[in-house]
Scaffold this motif. Sequence first.
Motif, PDB file in Angstrom:
ATOM      1  N   ASP A   1      53.460 123.202  48.024  1.00 56.89           N
ATOM      2  CA  ASP A   1      52.653 123.901  49.029  1.00 56.89           C
ATOM      3  C   ASP A   1      53.522 124.666  50.026  1.00 56.89           C
ATOM      4  O   ASP A   1      53.288 124.651  51.230  1.00 56.89           O
ATOM      5  CB  ASP A   1      51.744 122.923  49.777  1.00 56.89           C
ATOM      6  N   GLY A   2      54.581 125.295  49.510  1.00 58.15           N
ATOM      7  CA  GLY A   2      55.451 126.101  50.357  1.00 58.15           C
ATOM      8  C   GLY A   2      56.497 125.324  51.130  1.00 58.15           C
ATOM      9  O   GLY A   2      57.283 125.913  51.861  1.00 58.15           O
ATOM     10  N   GLN A   3      56.539 124.005  50.976  1.00 59.94           N
ATOM     11  CA  GLN A   3      57.517 123.176  51.688  1.00 59.94           C
ATOM     12  C   GLN A   3      58.653 122.783  50.750  1.00 59.94           C
ATOM     13  O   GLN A   3      58.421 122.463  49.588  1.00 59.94           O
ATOM     14  CB  GLN A   3      56.852 121.890  52.216  1.00 59.94           C
ATOM     15  N   GLN A   4      59.871 122.782  51.271  1.00 61.82           N
ATOM     16  CA  GLN A   4      61.028 122.333  50.500  1.00 61.82           C
ATOM     17  C   GLN A   4      60.993 120.811  50.426  1.00 61.82           C
ATOM     18  O   GLN A   4      60.860 120.150  51.446  1.00 61.82           O
ATOM     19  CB  GLN A   4      62.325 122.770  51.193  1.00 61.82           C
ATOM     20  N   VAL A   5      61.127 120.267  49.232  1.00 65.25           N
ATOM     21  CA  VAL A   5      61.090 118.818  49.039  1.00 65.25           C
ATOM     22  C   VAL A   5      62.380 118.372  48.364  1.00 65.25           C
ATOM     23  O   VAL A   5      62.828 118.976  47.399  1.00 65.25           O
ATOM     24  CB  VAL A   5      59.887 118.395  48.161  1.00 65.25           C
ATOM     25  N   VAL A   6      62.970 117.308  48.896  1.00 65.90           N
ATOM     26  CA  VAL A   6      64.169 116.707  48.319  1.00 65.90           C
ATOM     27  C   VAL A   6      63.785 115.317  47.826  1.00 65.90           C
ATOM     28  O   VAL A   6      63.126 114.562  48.534  1.00 65.90           O
ATOM     29  CB  VAL A   6      65.294 116.600  49.376  1.00 65.90           C
ATOM     30  N   ARG A   7      64.177 114.990  46.598  1.00 70.50           N
ATOM     31  CA  ARG A   7      63.855 113.687  46.013  1.00 70.50           C
ATOM     32  C   ARG A   7      65.065 112.771  46.118  1.00 70.50           C
ATOM     33  O   ARG A   7      66.172 113.146  45.733  1.00 70.50           O
ATOM     34  CB  ARG A   7      63.474 113.873  44.548  1.00 70.50           C
ATOM     35  N   VAL A   8      64.877 111.569  46.652  1.00 72.29           N
ATOM     36  CA  VAL A   8      65.949 110.572  46.736  1.00 72.29           C
ATOM     37  C   VAL A   8      65.420 109.229  46.260  1.00 72.29           C
ATOM     38  O   VAL A   8      64.240 108.922  46.427  1.00 72.29           O
ATOM     39  CB  VAL A   8      66.510 110.421  48.173  1.00 72.29           C
ATOM     40  N   SER A   9      66.311 108.432  45.693  1.00 69.80           N
ATOM     41  CA  SER A   9      65.927 107.071  45.308  1.00 69.80           C
ATOM     42  C   SER A   9      65.990 106.184  46.549  1.00 69.80           C
ATOM     43  O   SER A   9      66.618 106.535  47.559  1.00 69.80           O
ATOM     44  CB  SER A   9      66.870 106.540  44.236  1.00 69.80           C
ATOM     45  N   SER A  10      65.354 105.036  46.470  1.00 76.77           N
ATOM     46  CA  SER A  10      65.371 104.123  47.614  1.00 76.77           C
ATOM     47  C   SER A  10      66.791 103.676  47.935  1.00 76.77           C
ATOM     48  O   SER A  10      67.156 103.547  49.106  1.00 76.77           O
ATOM     49  CB  SER A  10      64.463 102.919  47.366  1.00 76.77           C
ATOM     50  N   SER A  11      67.628 103.486  46.919  1.00 72.13           N
ATOM     51  CA  SER A  11      69.014 103.087  47.182  1.00 72.13           C
ATOM     52  C   SER A  11      69.800 104.225  47.833  1.00 72.13           C
ATOM     53  O   SER A  11      70.623 103.991  48.730  1.00 72.13           O
ATOM     54  CB  SER A  11      69.700 102.606  45.911  1.00 72.13           C
ATOM     55  N   GLU A  12      69.562 105.478  47.397  1.00 70.83           N
ATOM     56  CA  GLU A  12      70.220 106.623  48.033  1.00 70.83           C
ATOM     57  C   GLU A  12      69.794 106.736  49.496  1.00 70.83           C
ATOM     58  O   GLU A  12      70.597 107.060  50.364  1.00 70.83           O
ATOM     59  CB  GLU A  12      69.884 107.917  47.313  1.00 70.83           C
TER      60      GLU A  12
ATOM     61  N   GLN B   1      69.213 114.273  58.705  1.00 70.50           N
ATOM     62  CA  GLN B   1      69.612 115.663  58.927  1.00 70.50           C
ATOM     63  C   GLN B   1      68.696 116.607  58.148  1.00 70.50           C
ATOM     64  O   GLN B   1      68.255 117.628  58.666  1.00 70.50           O
ATOM     65  CB  GLN B   1      71.077 115.885  58.518  1.00 70.50           C
ATOM     66  N   LEU B   2      68.406 116.267  56.900  1.00 73.18           N
ATOM     67  CA  LEU B   2      67.501 117.094  56.107  1.00 73.18           C
ATOM     68  C   LEU B   2      66.112 117.170  56.740  1.00 73.18           C
ATOM     69  O   LEU B   2      65.498 118.234  56.791  1.00 73.18           O
ATOM     70  CB  LEU B   2      67.397 116.552  54.675  1.00 73.18           C
ATOM     71  N   LEU B   3      65.626 116.055  57.251  1.00 74.55           N
ATOM     72  CA  LEU B   3      64.332 116.052  57.936  1.00 74.55           C
ATOM     73  C   LEU B   3      64.359 116.963  59.153  1.00 74.55           C
ATOM     74  O   LEU B   3      63.411 117.714  59.404  1.00 74.55           O
ATOM     75  CB  LEU B   3      63.937 114.630  58.343  1.00 74.55           C
ATOM     76  N   SER B   4      65.454 116.915  59.908  1.00 79.37           N
ATOM     77  CA  SER B   4      65.550 117.771  61.097  1.00 79.37           C
ATOM     78  C   SER B   4      65.627 119.248  60.721  1.00 79.37           C
ATOM     79  O   SER B   4      65.287 120.115  61.526  1.00 79.37           O
ATOM     80  CB  SER B   4      66.748 117.379  61.963  1.00 79.37           C
ATOM     81  N   GLU B   5      66.043 119.544  59.480  1.00 80.34           N
ATOM     82  CA  GLU B   5      66.081 120.922  58.987  1.00 80.34           C
ATOM     83  C   GLU B   5      64.738 121.348  58.394  1.00 80.34           C
ATOM     84  O   GLU B   5      64.593 122.467  57.918  1.00 80.34           O
ATOM     85  CB  GLU B   5      67.184 121.068  57.933  1.00 80.34           C
ATOM     86  N   GLY B   6      63.757 120.432  58.384  1.00 80.88           N
ATOM     87  CA  GLY B   6      62.424 120.778  57.920  1.00 80.88           C
ATOM     88  C   GLY B   6      62.089 120.380  56.497  1.00 80.88           C
ATOM     89  O   GLY B   6      61.009 120.681  56.002  1.00 80.88           O
ATOM     90  N   TYR B   7      63.007 119.714  55.811  1.00 76.53           N
ATOM     91  CA  TYR B   7      62.749 119.276  54.440  1.00 76.53           C
ATOM     92  C   TYR B   7      61.782 118.094  54.424  1.00 76.53           C
ATOM     93  O   TYR B   7      61.818 117.242  55.309  1.00 76.53           O
ATOM     94  CB  TYR B   7      64.042 118.822  53.753  1.00 76.53           C
ATOM     95  N   PHE B   8      60.948 118.031  53.398  1.00 75.64           N
ATOM     96  CA  PHE B   8      60.171 116.838  53.095  1.00 75.64           C
ATOM     97  C   PHE B   8      61.059 115.990  52.184  1.00 75.64           C
ATOM     98  O   PHE B   8      61.808 116.531  51.368  1.00 75.64           O
ATOM     99  CB  PHE B   8      58.886 117.172  52.342  1.00 75.64           C
ATOM    100  N   VAL B   9      60.976 114.666  52.283  1.00 77.52           N
ATOM    101  CA  VAL B   9      61.797 113.784  51.459  1.00 77.52           C
ATOM    102  C   VAL B   9      60.877 112.881  50.639  1.00 77.52           C
ATOM    103  O   VAL B   9      60.099 112.112  51.192  1.00 77.52           O
ATOM    104  CB  VAL B   9      62.758 112.934  52.328  1.00 77.52           C
ATOM    105  N   GLU B  10      60.973 113.015  49.325  1.00 80.21           N
ATOM    106  CA  GLU B  10      60.207 112.173  48.411  1.00 80.21           C
ATOM    107  C   GLU B  10      61.086 110.993  48.015  1.00 80.21           C
ATOM    108  O   GLU B  10      62.222 111.183  47.596  1.00 80.21           O
ATOM    109  CB  GLU B  10      59.837 112.988  47.179  1.00 80.21           C
ATOM    110  N   VAL B  11      60.568 109.780  48.156  1.00 77.18           N
ATOM    111  CA  VAL B  11      61.335 108.573  47.858  1.00 77.18           C
ATOM    112  C   VAL B  11      60.831 107.976  46.548  1.00 77.18           C
ATOM    113  O   VAL B  11      59.622 107.838  46.344  1.00 77.18           O
ATOM    114  CB  VAL B  11      61.208 107.546  48.996  1.00 77.18           C
TER     115      VAL B  11
END
Length: 58
Positions: free
Chosen positions: A14-25, A35-45
């Motif tokens: 939906d127009g948002q940048q999403v970064v995927r990380v594992s729970s361990s990462e 830092q990524l969140l402060s840059e506006g990224y969504f983080v998928e866990v």
Amino acid sequence: MDKQGVKKIQYQMDGQQVVRVSSSELQQNLKQVMQLLSEGYFVEVTKHRTKVGMIVPY
């Protein structure tokens, strides 16, 4: 995330940048994820490659 050790798998939702990380990462690299969140990224866990949550910037 390639910033100091975390893989950056990225896509758009939906127009948002999403970064995927594992729970361990997430545990090992919380500072970089914040830092990524402060840059506006969504983080998928994920856990065992299954989506378990989404962290979104405030």
